[in-house]
Design an enzyme around this catalytic site. Sequence first.
Site, PDB file in Angstrom:
ATOM      1  N   LYS A   5      -4.901   2.324  19.506  1.00  0.00           N
ATOM      2  CA  LYS A   5      -3.963   2.675  18.433  1.00  0.00           C
ATOM      3  C   LYS A   5      -4.083   1.643  17.322  1.00  0.00           C
ATOM      4  O   LYS A   5      -3.704   0.482  17.512  1.00  0.00           O
ATOM      5  CB  LYS A   5      -2.519   2.692  18.942  1.00  0.00           C
ATOM      6  CG  LYS A   5      -1.570   3.277  17.895  1.00  0.00           C
ATOM      7  CD  LYS A   5      -0.109   2.996  18.192  1.00  0.00           C
ATOM      8  CE  LYS A   5       0.371   1.710  17.591  1.00  0.00           C
ATOM      9  NZ  LYS A   5       0.231   1.584  16.136  1.00  0.00           N
TER      10      LYS A   5
ATOM     11  N   GLU B 107      -2.720 -11.282  21.702  1.00  0.00           N
ATOM     12  CA  GLU B 107      -3.090 -12.177  20.585  1.00  0.00           C
ATOM     13  C   GLU B 107      -1.971 -12.081  19.566  1.00  0.00           C
ATOM     14  O   GLU B 107      -1.832 -11.060  18.897  1.00  0.00           O
ATOM     15  CB  GLU B 107      -4.411 -11.722  19.950  1.00  0.00           C
ATOM     16  CG  GLU B 107      -5.614 -11.788  20.854  1.00  0.00           C
ATOM     17  CD  GLU B 107      -5.982 -13.207  21.224  1.00  0.00           C
ATOM     18  OE1 GLU B 107      -5.595 -14.144  20.496  1.00  0.00           O
ATOM     19  OE2 GLU B 107      -6.636 -13.379  22.256  1.00  0.00           O
TER      20      GLU B 107
ATOM     21  N   CYS C 111      -3.587 -14.264  11.006  1.00  0.00           N
ATOM     22  CA  CYS C 111      -2.836 -14.894  12.102  1.00  0.00           C
ATOM     23  C   CYS C 111      -3.023 -16.400  12.079  1.00  0.00           C
ATOM     24  O   CYS C 111      -2.103 -17.153  12.346  1.00  0.00           O
ATOM     25  CB  CYS C 111      -3.275 -14.316  13.440  1.00  0.00           C
ATOM     26  SG  CYS C 111      -5.050 -14.399  13.697  1.00  0.00           S
TER      27      CYS C 111
ATOM     28  N   GLU D  92       6.556 -17.536  10.671  1.00  0.00           N
ATOM     29  CA  GLU D  92       5.283 -16.996  10.197  1.00  0.00           C
ATOM     30  C   GLU D  92       5.605 -16.113   8.990  1.00  0.00           C
ATOM     31  O   GLU D  92       6.184 -15.036   9.142  1.00  0.00           O
ATOM     32  CB  GLU D  92       4.621 -16.170  11.298  1.00  0.00           C
ATOM     33  CG  GLU D  92       3.282 -15.620  10.865  1.00  0.00           C
ATOM     34  CD  GLU D  92       2.617 -14.746  11.923  1.00  0.00           C
ATOM     35  OE1 GLU D  92       3.289 -13.885  12.501  1.00  0.00           O
ATOM     36  OE2 GLU D  92       1.404 -14.935  12.148  1.00  0.00           O
TER      37      GLU D  92
HETATM   38  P1  NAD Z   1       3.021  -5.782  14.522  1.00  0.00           P
HETATM   39  O1  NAD Z   1       3.317  -6.533  15.760  1.00  0.00           O
HETATM   40  O2  NAD Z   1       4.145  -5.282  13.717  1.00  0.00           O
HETATM   41  O3  NAD Z   1       2.114  -4.500  14.870  1.00  0.00           O
HETATM   42  C1  NAD Z   1       0.865  -4.628  15.515  1.00  0.00           C
HETATM   43  C2  NAD Z   1       0.541  -3.329  16.210  1.00  0.00           C
HETATM   44  O4  NAD Z   1       1.459  -3.159  17.284  1.00  0.00           O
HETATM   45  C3  NAD Z   1       0.688  -2.096  15.337  1.00  0.00           C
HETATM   46  O5  NAD Z   1      -0.324  -1.180  15.691  1.00  0.00           O
HETATM   47  C4  NAD Z   1       2.071  -1.570  15.726  1.00  0.00           C
HETATM   48  O6  NAD Z   1       2.227  -0.198  15.510  1.00  0.00           O
HETATM   49  C5  NAD Z   1       2.110  -1.916  17.200  1.00  0.00           C
HETATM   50  N1  NAD Z   1       3.428  -2.083  17.800  1.00  0.00           N
HETATM   51  C6  NAD Z   1       4.549  -2.581  17.234  1.00  0.00           C
HETATM   52  N2  NAD Z   1       5.553  -2.602  18.127  1.00  0.00           N
HETATM   53  C7  NAD Z   1       5.064  -2.122  19.293  1.00  0.00           C
HETATM   54  C8  NAD Z   1       5.617  -1.879  20.586  1.00  0.00           C
HETATM   55  N3  NAD Z   1       6.888  -2.148  20.866  1.00  0.00           N
HETATM   56  N4  NAD Z   1       4.818  -1.371  21.552  1.00  0.00           N
HETATM   57  C9  NAD Z   1       3.523  -1.102  21.298  1.00  0.00           C
HETATM   58  N5  NAD Z   1       2.942  -1.279  20.090  1.00  0.00           N
HETATM   59  C10 NAD Z   1       3.711  -1.804  19.094  1.00  0.00           C
HETATM   60  O7  NAD Z   1       2.048  -6.711  13.665  1.00  0.00           O
HETATM   61  P2  NAD Z   1       1.409  -6.418  12.249  1.00  0.00           P
HETATM   62  O8  NAD Z   1       2.466  -6.596  11.213  1.00  0.00           O
HETATM   63  O9  NAD Z   1       0.610  -5.177  12.271  1.00  0.00           O
HETATM   64  O10 NAD Z   1       0.333  -7.628  12.150  1.00  0.00           O
HETATM   65  C11 NAD Z   1       0.690  -8.914  11.820  1.00  0.00           C
HETATM   66  C12 NAD Z   1       0.894  -9.762  13.051  1.00  0.00           C
HETATM   67  O11 NAD Z   1      -0.285  -9.741  13.852  1.00  0.00           O
HETATM   68  C13 NAD Z   1       1.130 -11.225  12.718  1.00  0.00           C
HETATM   69  O12 NAD Z   1       2.151 -11.736  13.523  1.00  0.00           O
HETATM   70  C14 NAD Z   1      -0.205 -11.878  13.042  1.00  0.00           C
HETATM   71  O13 NAD Z   1      -0.121 -13.247  13.328  1.00  0.00           O
HETATM   72  C15 NAD Z   1      -0.646 -11.080  14.210  1.00  0.00           C
HETATM   73  N6  NAD Z   1      -2.099 -11.200  14.409  1.00  0.00           N
HETATM   74  C16 NAD Z   1      -2.542 -12.010  15.420  1.00  0.00           C
HETATM   75  C17 NAD Z   1      -3.922 -12.191  15.600  1.00  0.00           C
HETATM   76  C18 NAD Z   1      -4.434 -13.109  16.684  1.00  0.00           C
HETATM   77  O14 NAD Z   1      -5.627 -13.108  16.938  1.00  0.00           O
HETATM   78  N7  NAD Z   1      -3.585 -13.884  17.338  1.00  0.00           N
HETATM   79  C19 NAD Z   1      -4.824 -11.533  14.753  1.00  0.00           C
HETATM   80  C20 NAD Z   1      -4.323 -10.720  13.728  1.00  0.00           C
HETATM   81  C21 NAD Z   1      -2.943 -10.556  13.566  1.00  0.00           C
END
Ligand code: NAD
Length: 491
Positions: A183, A259, A293, A390
């Site tokens: 997804k 991650e 991130c 963040e």
């Molecule tokens: P997000 O957590 O809002 O969403 C990420 C994904 O998870 C999306 O596809 C979303 O639809 C899904 N999602 C959200 N809630 C969920 C749930 N309860 N169950 C299952 N899926 C769910 O994050 P975002 O705004 O898309 O991305 C930014 C975040 O991602 C930042 O916190 C960033 O640090 C992190 N990130 C981490 C890494 C890493 O390698 N550590 C890399 C890239 C981004």
Amino acid sequence: MALSFDPDTIALPKGHFIGGRYVDGKDGLPMRRPSDAVAYADCPIADAELVDQAVSVAKTALRQSGWSIRRPRERTNAMHRWADLIEAEGETLARLEAVSSTRPIGQLIQGDVAVTAEQIRFFAEFADKEGSDLVPTDDASLGMIMTEPYGVVGAITPWNFPLSMAGWKLGPALAAGNAIVLKPSEMTPFSTLYLAELAIRAGIPSGLINIVLGDGQTTGQAMTGHPDIAKISFTGSTAAGSAIMANIARTGVKPMTLELGGKSPQIVFADADLTLAANAIANSILVNAGQACVAGSRVIVEKSVMEPLVAALLARMAAIRPGPTWDETSSYSPVISERQIARVDTIVQAARQAGAECLTGGRCLEREGYFYAPTLLSNVDQVSPAVTEEIFGPVLTVQCCADEEEALALADHPTYGLAAGLFTRDLNRAICVTRRLQAGTVWVNRYSRSRDHILPTGGYKRSGIGKDLGREAYQANRKSKSVLINLQDQT
Ligand code: NAD
């Protein structure tokens, strides 16, 4: 090659991608382009029934194709053909990503597309090289650690680097012999859909890669709670990671790789090459407008070099080239959404009211779309949200330290430990400080990933569990079975 394009002329893939074809979605989430705030598409939402269908297709495809039991080199070869197609179709992939995301087309072609192809090739090579182990036992036995794929792996990715995040998940899972239901973020699904389409065209059996679209609440939850998804690989925020852990605990135990978020420090010692440090720091907060991130959003600098470092950072921040992601001359990205730009500004204004000095930025750029000016805050309190949260935007804080001890105390974050950087010419100090930094990645005299995909990435503390990239990511997509055979004749 002219890369600029008209976003209204791009044909977007429609629906979910299941069993090698597009399946119409029902309800949709309205989508806006970050570069000009224009509403341009709807993202369908896969409900539990559709997720179930995708999982069932994946299971059948795995069984019928023999993907996990055929000669491993066949997996390697198919993935190499896929990587070749990714490069050949790089412009289409990049356009599909540039329309919806914050990634400028020039950077996509040079970076994200090329890196994704490379990662697929990197993981393809594990398929016929990484195997089971014979272990030492007494002569009367034969001991083995056999490894096997999980079956159907569920992957969930964020919006900030859609293509490479999909590559991080699909590459190791497929090479290790699994099928996948992935997804992508509801804000940036199109390049991932096309990536899956290219896999089928390259000869990867239909149904091994399935893309379901939707939000976290509906589609994401249906995936993490699905009994036939044997493992979850997630990249996103720490809040969503916690919700996923809770849902997995509620619905059944399964392994997961998480991650998550970060708030990474960069320490600049007085003996550092300041030009190098300023460039690395500026890039880390300007690339993708700080929406990474590992963004090194907290600078901690020894007092004697604070002034020249800040001057160099301000010069770099003044030289940005903002513009729509579909214009090849743009290099400074918009923020992903109206909600996110409002959040960035709220944290910045709260910090100012609490006494922080805004040395530049602190406002939206006066142009269409969601562009926020690069912002440098000094005189910030260690407990200010600008330092602890963040922000996921182009906001850098700079804090002064007297010595190494104070630098390390300021660098330590109570909950995050994703990455850290340090700049010094003293090798002994670099090693000693690296040992004490609580972070899953430490960069010395640089602040960015290289294209050495063998280095795993992942967080300490609440920045994550497990690793992506590297050998560890491949191994995390296989489970191990201990086997002990008695060789002694009992008769
Ligand atoms: P997000 O957590 O809002 O969403 C990420 C994904 O998870 C999306 O596809 C979303 O639809 C899904 N999602 C959200 N809630 C969920 C749930 N309860 N169950 C299952 N899926 C769910 O994050 P975002 O705004 O898309 O991305 C930014 C975040 O991602 C930042 O916190 C960033 O640090 C992190 N990130 C981490 C890494 C890493 O390698 N550590 C890399 C890239 C981004």
